[in-house]
Design an enzyme around this catalytic site. Structure first.
Site, mmCIF file in Angstrom:
data_model
loop_
_atom_site.group_PDB
_atom_site.id
_atom_site.type_symbol
_atom_site.label_atom_id
_atom_site.label_comp_id
_atom_site.label_asym_id
_atom_site.label_seq_id
_atom_site.Cartn_x
_atom_site.Cartn_y
_atom_site.Cartn_z
ATOM 1 N N ALA A 156 40.489 14.973 70.252
ATOM 2 C CA ALA A 156 40.678 15.592 69.465
ATOM 3 C C ALA A 156 42.609 16.359 69.074
ATOM 4 C CB ALA A 156 40.120 16.920 71.001
ATOM 5 N N GLY A 188 32.562 4.431 71.167
ATOM 6 C CA GLY A 188 31.251 3.568 69.846
ATOM 7 C C GLY A 188 31.253 4.119 68.181
ATOM 8 N N GLY A 189 32.469 5.618 68.205
ATOM 9 C CA GLY A 189 33.184 5.714 67.113
ATOM 10 C C GLY A 189 31.297 6.349 66.813
ATOM 11 N N ASP A 418 43.892 15.922 83.742
ATOM 12 C CA ASP A 418 45.253 16.691 83.566
ATOM 13 C C ASP A 418 45.713 17.751 82.771
ATOM 14 O OD1 ASP A 418 45.942 13.770 84.689
ATOM 15 O OD2 ASP A 418 47.990 13.612 83.300
ATOM 16 N N ARG A 477 19.851 9.905 77.890
ATOM 17 C CA ARG A 477 21.000 8.852 79.229
ATOM 18 C C ARG A 477 21.411 9.401 80.427
ATOM 19 N NH1 ARG A 477 27.082 8.435 75.169
ATOM 20 N NH2 ARG A 477 26.232 7.509 73.993
HETATM 21 P P1 ADP Z 1 39.086 13.720 73.670
HETATM 22 O O1 ADP Z 1 38.498 12.807 72.751
HETATM 23 O O2 ADP Z 1 39.703 15.011 74.136
HETATM 24 O O3 ADP Z 1 40.384 13.727 72.032
HETATM 25 P P2 ADP Z 1 40.458 11.474 74.418
HETATM 26 O O4 ADP Z 1 40.281 10.739 75.582
HETATM 27 O O5 ADP Z 1 40.547 10.608 73.246
HETATM 28 O O6 ADP Z 1 40.433 12.924 75.078
HETATM 29 O O7 ADP Z 1 41.981 11.526 74.253
HETATM 30 C C1 ADP Z 1 43.272 12.521 75.166
HETATM 31 C C2 ADP Z 1 44.245 11.259 75.378
HETATM 32 O O8 ADP Z 1 45.257 12.639 75.708
HETATM 33 C C3 ADP Z 1 44.587 10.210 75.752
HETATM 34 O O9 ADP Z 1 45.735 9.472 75.015
HETATM 35 C C4 ADP Z 1 45.483 10.612 76.966
HETATM 36 O O10 ADP Z 1 45.993 9.487 77.151
HETATM 37 C C5 ADP Z 1 46.036 11.918 77.314
HETATM 38 N N1 ADP Z 1 46.313 12.551 78.070
HETATM 39 C C6 ADP Z 1 45.808 12.768 78.899
HETATM 40 N N2 ADP Z 1 46.623 13.450 80.436
HETATM 41 C C7 ADP Z 1 47.851 13.651 79.488
HETATM 42 C C8 ADP Z 1 49.414 14.644 79.897
HETATM 43 N N3 ADP Z 1 48.749 15.315 80.759
HETATM 44 N N4 ADP Z 1 50.007 14.401 79.304
HETATM 45 C C9 ADP Z 1 50.312 13.662 77.936
HETATM 46 N N5 ADP Z 1 49.007 12.760 77.309
HETATM 47 C C10 ADP Z 1 48.395 13.299 78.450
#
Ligand code: ADP
Length: 652
Positions: A156, A188-189, A418, A477
């Site tokens: 995202a 899984g993509g 977070d 699921r």
């Molecule tokens: P989405 O599928 O919604 O994009 P992801 O899990 O693929 O979610 O990506 C979220 C990203 O945000 C992760 O790479 C994670 O390490 C990062 N992240 C989470 N908390 C923080 C934070 N406090 N500051 C910076 N990056 C963060």
């Protein structure tokens, strides 16, 4: 995902970083021998499978460490594979820092080197207690200004970064892990999109036709604000039936209604939830467009259409790259080309507000350096979910009778919620927080999706330790996970024959890049020439699995499953060898989160947009409601990430 596995087995080259690091520390002289000099190979379990290292010792030092084999997630694991061996050699200790966000891989490398130390006659204890890696010192505080600041470098966040930069914005993206990718790169993509061009190769089957006709019997009044959508869908279905076509039917309205029904749930407190109409409409209408956008950025999609587990309809696409690496690789390449500044190992701590507007982010780098980022147009929160935060899961869960802190997760360890906490502090409304998706078919120990072997959802057969089926394997699921949790130790086996396993040949890999022969050797997958042989290996009652599969094959012939109501079947399981993959549910996706509107603007408790604040991806709520369809998450993050970036870039 049978087709996915087969093609991936050929196309996928596991990102095997082979790293030779030669001791630069001066070799002590005149010391008593600590090791039997030589080169040793050791291994230990990582996140996705075995990590193997080669360590060379002199009599008094660890001279070099090489990671020679692993199945860890490409991209995400790279920093651990680069840094941990180097740190062990440089500091001559096993007490080195693990790389944050890549803990399991880091620990596996340390354990594998410890294995070599033992073989070389060294003392693991001494090397573990010897002072560890270098102390980090914070640098001078950093302050930067941009039009748009993005927090989180998963799918995202990167989609938002590219889209904001394409709109002409100056963008800074911060990511707390040492590598981009988050959960997206491990996923899984699977990507759901209505796609007449590719779907025209798919034939309509009797069970799918039955599913389609069942919408005609649902009253529009019973689906609330989705009534007009159902009405349009009924008209489409009637026209399709009248046409006599035997090509697969699909439409945005069908995708919408399936997302609605798939997500409509009641929690343990009796609260009903379903996806918000306009968010579901935005997702389903824009997912084909976001796919075309990704193609225009250079990400190739395969022509095959499948049904990922829990997707309910054949509209799942896959890229030509392994797991989620294609999405992350393509978006990060484009972000770089467009001048997006990416700051890794930079964790957002709080949002900065001014007169009710979000104007920036305070963050801290891994070495303690303080960072202040000012955003003249907007901040996009894209920090993912809270699947790797057991306390937060337990606090919010209202759907599962229990959510043990020890339940494993498919998630990256950085998925700690977070952004939800930071958003709530500035007044963001939270929606659907109690609904957490369990991935029914995860590795029983690591919680990972990797480390197994199976085909597309319709061809999977789930049995318990008594060799008995217990669920419609084509269901959503949560239905699958709930069924699995009722089995002894929550454990079940996915049974395949040679055909439904994707016809694996010696040396073949599964879709995660795991070497199938190694999985079999490690009992992550069981293989036998006959079902009787599998029964013996799995200690199932003699004849149980054989009888169950014979019964299931009969249901496949009839196209009817009187026991569990499975309606969509793959081929019968007749051709040995047969395979069994042990699986168990683990925490996969947190559906709740920050409330947004169709422009990805963050909403407060009164439904008003908070100026300067946008969010996209798993950090948001309201779309998937009580249960997310398999294959809808990647579509969601690409659609709403793209919207959030454009909205933030355009914000006044
Ligand atoms: P989405 O599928 O919604 O994009 P992801 O899990 O693929 O979610 O990506 C979220 C990203 O945000 C992760 O790479 C994670 O390490 C990062 N992240 C989470 N908390 C923080 C934070 N406090 N500051 C910076 N990056 C963060």
């Amino acid at each position: 995902m049978k087709r996915f596995f087969r093609t991936a087995a050929i196309a996928l080259t596991c990102a095997l970083a082979v790293l030779a690091l030669v001791a630069c520390a001066s070799q002590p002289t005149g010391e008593a021998a600590m090791f039997k000099a030589g080169t040793y190979t050791g291994s230990a379990a990582g996140k996705n499978g075995t990590v193997t290292v080669k360590t060379t010792f002199t009599a008094t030092a660890i001279k070099s460490v090489e990671v020679i084999k692993h199945g860890e997630t490409p991209g995400i694991s790279d920093p651990a594979i680069a840094r941990v061996p180097a740190s062990i050699v440089k500091n001559q200790t096993l007490a080195v820092d693990v790389v944050s966000g890549v803990t399991l891989t880091s620990k596996a490398i340390i354990d594998a080197v410890a294995d070599c130390v033992k073989q070389a006659g060294g003392s693991v204890d001494k090397l573990q207690t010897k002072a560890g890696a270098e102390k980090k010192t914070a640098g001078a505080a950093i302050e930067k200004s941009a039009d748009v600041v993005i927090v989180g470098g998963g799918g995202a966040g990167l989609a938002a970064a590219v889209s904001a930069a394409q709109s002409g914005a100056k963008v800074v993206l911060i990511e707390k892990a040492p590598a981009l990718g988050g959960n997206t790169i491990r996923a899984g993509g699977a990507y759901n999109a209505v796609d007449p061009d590719r779907q025209k190769a798919v034939k309509m089957t009797k069970p799918l036709l039955g599913d389609l006709k069942s919408f005609l019997g649902i009253s529009e009044a019973s689906v609330g604000e989705f009534g007009p959508t159902l009405k349009i869908l009924k008209g489409q279905i009637n026209a399709y039936l009248a046409s006599g076509s035997d090509t697969l039917f699909d439409s945005v309205e069908l995708h919408m209604m399936q997302t609605y029904f798939g997500g409509k749930r009641v929690d343990l407190k009796g609260n009903e939830i379903h996806g918000e109409l306009e968010l579901v409409r935005t997702l389903t209408t824009n997912s084909p467009k976001a796919m075309q956008w990704l193609e225009s950025l250079g990400l190739p999609f395969k022509n095959d259409i499948s049904t990922v587990l829990g997707a309910l309809w054949p509209r799942t696409h896959g890229t030509t790259k392994p797991v989620g690496t294609g999405f992350i690789g393509t978006l990060s390449d484009n972000a770089a080309k467009l001048g997006v500044e990416i700051m890794l190992e930079t964790k957002a701590d709080e949002l900065i507000t001014q007169k009710g507007r979000v104007v920036g982010v305070k963050a801290t780098k891994a070495d303690g350096t303080k960072v202040t980022l000012k955003a003249s147009r907007g901040v996009v929160m894209a920090t993912g979910g809270f699947g790797a935060n057991p306390e937060m899961r337990a606090k919010y869960n209202t759907y599962w009778p229990s959510m043990p802190l020890t339940m494993p997760t498919t998630n990256a360890p950085t998925a700690t919620g977070d952004g939800i906490v930071m958003g709530e502090k500035v007044g963001a409304n939270l929606v659907g927080m109690g609904f957490i998706q369990l991935m029914p078919s995860s590795h029983p120990v690591t919680g990972s999706l990797a480390g197994g072997l199976w085909g597309s959802a319709e061809s999977q057969v789930f049995v318990n330790s008594q060799g008995k089926r217990f669920v419609n394997e084509y269901a959503e699921r949560d239905v699958l996970a709930s069924g699995a949790l009722k089995q002894e130790k929550g454990l079940f086996y996915i049974i395949c024959d040679q055909v439904t396993a994707g016809n694996p040949q010696p040396g073949a890999k599964n879709g995660w890049g795991d070497d199938i022969d190694t999985l079999i050797k490690n009992h992550d997958v069981y293989k036998a020439d006959t079902l009787a042989g599998l029964e013996q290996q799995l200690k199932m009652p003699a004849g149980s699995l054989q009888a169950e599969i014979a019964k299931y094959n009969g249901y496949t012939d009839a196209g009817v499953d009187p026991e569990f109501g499975k309606r969509n079947f793959g081929p019968k399981l007749t051709q040995g060898p047969f395979y069994a993959t042990p699986r168990s549910p683990s925490v996969h996706h947190t559906m709740g989160g920050i409330a947004i509107d169709t422009q990805a603007r963050v909403l407060d408790a009164k439904g008003q947009a908070i100026p300067g604040f946008f969010a996209a991806g798993e950090v948001t709520g309201g779309i998937h409601a009580g249960n997310r369809l398999g294959g809808n998450a990647i579509a969601d993050i690409m659609v709403f990430g793209r919207i959030a970036g454009a909205s933030a870039a355009a914000a006044k």
